[in-house]
Design a protein around this motif. Structure first.
Motif, PDB file in Angstrom:
ATOM      1  N   GLU A 127       0.969  -1.098  -0.093  1.00  0.00           N
ATOM      2  CA  GLU A 127      -0.130  -0.047   0.027  1.00  0.00           C
ATOM      3  C   GLU A 127       0.877   1.481  -0.098  1.00  0.00           C
ATOM      4  O   GLU A 127       2.217   0.991   0.043  1.00  0.00           O
ATOM      5  CB  GLU A 127      -0.610  -0.056   1.374  1.00  0.00           C
ATOM      6  CG  GLU A 127      -1.832  -1.189   1.242  1.00  0.00           C
ATOM      7  CD  GLU A 127      -2.703  -1.343   2.491  1.00  0.00           C
ATOM      8  OE1 GLU A 127      -2.398  -0.629   3.572  1.00  0.00           O
ATOM      9  OE2 GLU A 127      -3.450  -2.235   2.570  1.00  0.00           O
ATOM     10  N   GLY A 128       0.171   2.446  -0.149  1.00  0.00           N
ATOM     11  CA  GLY A 128       1.138   3.647  -0.270  1.00  0.00           C
ATOM     12  C   GLY A 128       2.262   3.871  -1.154  1.00  0.00           C
ATOM     13  O   GLY A 128       3.307   4.008  -0.800  1.00  0.00           O
ATOM     14  N   THR A 129       1.987   3.194  -2.533  1.00  0.00           N
ATOM     15  CA  THR A 129       3.001   2.915  -3.256  1.00  0.00           C
ATOM     16  C   THR A 129       3.975   4.191  -3.395  1.00  0.00           C
ATOM     17  O   THR A 129       5.253   4.003  -3.482  1.00  0.00           O
ATOM     18  CB  THR A 129       2.483   2.519  -4.753  1.00  0.00           C
ATOM     19  OG1 THR A 129       1.693   1.294  -4.524  1.00  0.00           O
ATOM     20  CG2 THR A 129       3.707   2.449  -5.890  1.00  0.00           C
ATOM     21  N   MET A 130       3.423   5.345  -3.568  1.00  0.00           N
ATOM     22  CA  MET A 130       4.224   6.691  -3.775  1.00  0.00           C
ATOM     23  C   MET A 130       4.998   6.749  -2.802  1.00  0.00           C
ATOM     24  O   MET A 130       6.089   7.248  -2.885  1.00  0.00           O
ATOM     25  CB  MET A 130       3.279   7.685  -4.072  1.00  0.00           C
ATOM     26  CG  MET A 130       2.677   7.727  -5.684  1.00  0.00           C
ATOM     27  SD  MET A 130       3.799   7.481  -7.114  1.00  0.00           S
ATOM     28  CE  MET A 130       3.781   5.894  -7.437  1.00  0.00           C
ATOM     29  N   ARG A 131       4.434   6.780  -1.537  1.00  0.00           N
ATOM     30  CA  ARG A 131       5.503   6.971  -0.372  1.00  0.00           C
ATOM     31  C   ARG A 131       6.815   5.659  -0.276  1.00  0.00           C
ATOM     32  O   ARG A 131       7.643   6.167   0.115  1.00  0.00           O
ATOM     33  CB  ARG A 131       4.743   6.816   1.109  1.00  0.00           C
ATOM     34  CG  ARG A 131       5.757   7.152   2.264  1.00  0.00           C
ATOM     35  CD  ARG A 131       5.351   8.234   3.287  1.00  0.00           C
ATOM     36  NE  ARG A 131       4.219   7.552   3.890  1.00  0.00           N
ATOM     37  CZ  ARG A 131       4.176   6.700   5.175  1.00  0.00           C
ATOM     38  NH1 ARG A 131       5.213   6.775   5.782  1.00  0.00           N
ATOM     39  NH2 ARG A 131       2.982   6.376   5.721  1.00  0.00           N
TER      40      ARG A 131
END
Length: 329
Positions: A207-211
């Protein structure tokens, strides 16, 4: 792996078409031309296969494109990080990649049995579009590190995201200024992830791929700057030592073990100190101090660059690289 909004589901049947009867020898010879190339740098090699492409001109285009990308990889320390690895290129129709308009809608690095980089290229992608795309160098950059499982996904994807811009700038595929702009844009996407979850948790759960990707890239940028500024070395040099002593294309290495080995090879605590701070962090790491060191300033929506001797030299050393790359052939 390239992050996409949806998983591109492609059956990767890596099988060459058999030659037709009556002219089997000639057909086999024609099909083999540019279907397989080996790129060598010192004692390291990439075995590049173009799968299922009948057109000889297109096979040559794809091989030439990959050779240029591989040359960018050599700007890190003059050879490929593994003694031997494979690259497999397949084409997909635009309709099959309709959720991703990029020239290379999907890429992946596999480590089962041996190490292979898989690249799926849109069949109508032009050489100019392929040259401008980042996916291939991102996937090749995964060869610089060991597989670290889900807990280390932020480290591995961060390193590939950092190098996908740095190495292309060194090879002349981007201007240095554009590379900094792309890194900065990625950091901006990472900051917008606001779940408040620890980075390692996002890494585990995909999850939260961009971070995950861009906090990881920030980690490697901070380490590279500290090594160059304070220790007369660089991320390239430390990874080169790791390649010599410890890197295996297969198997799994715990993230903390990888970080400890980089500390040992660099004779510093640069990696472990940043790792301890970031792995459980719930927000994107601040980069203001690093930007000041590099002489990077924000002017509205654009970046400006201080040309003062010290900051400019540090900034340029990252985008120039220290090694004279051996030619791929």
């Amino acid at each position: 792996m390239r992050p996409t909004s949806k998983t591109l589901r492609i059956a990767a049947g890596l099988i060459f078409a058999t030659a037709s009867a009556g002219s089997a020898a000639q057909a086999a010879s024609d099909a083999a031309r540019d279907a397989e190339r080996t790129l060598r740098a010192g004692d390291s090699a990439l075995q590049v296969s173009v799968i299922g492409v009948d057109d000889a001109r297109r096979r040559a285009q794809l091989q030439d494109w990959l050779a240029e990308v591989a040359q960018a990889q050599l700007t890190a320390f003059g050879r490929y990080p593994l003694h031997s690895a494979r690259v497999r290129i397949e084409q997909v129709a635009r309709e099959a990649a309709r959720d991703d308009e990029s020239p290379v809608p999907w890429g992946q690095t596999l480590r089962r049995g041996d190490t292979a980089v898989l690249l799926f290229v849109r069949d109508d992608a032009t050489p100019a579009e392929l040259r401008a795309d980042w996916t291939a160098i991102h996937e090749l950059s995964h060869l610089f590190h060991p597989y670290m499982g889900r807990d280390g996904r932020w480290l591995s994807e961060g390193l590939a995201s950092y190098y996908q811009n740095v190495l292309r700038a060194r090879a002349g595929l981007l201007t240095p200024e554009r590379a900094w702009e792309l890194l900065d844009a990625g950091f901006g996407r990472g900051r917008r992830e606001s779940s408040g979850a620890p980075l390692v948790e996002l890494s585990r759960t995909h999850e939260g791929t961009m971070r995950v990707y861009w906090a990881g890239a920030a980690f490697w940028l901070q380490a590279d700057v500290a090594l160059r500024r304070d220790h007369a070395t660089s991320l390239d040099a430390v990874l080169s030592k790791y390649s010599d002593c410890c890197l295996s294309g297969t198997g799994e290495t715990a993230p903390a073990k990888f970080i400890a080995e980089l500390d040992r090879l660099s004779g510093t605590k640069v990696f472990s100190s940043n790792y301890a701070r970031l792995v459980q962090s719930r927000a994107f790491p601040p980069l203001d101090a690093v930007y000041r060191e590099l002489g990077i300033m924000r002017r509205g929506d654009a970046l400006a660059f201080d040309e003062g001797a010290e900051s400019a030299a540090l900034r340029r050393s990252i985008m120039r690289g220290a090694a004279e790359p051996a030619p791929a052939r």
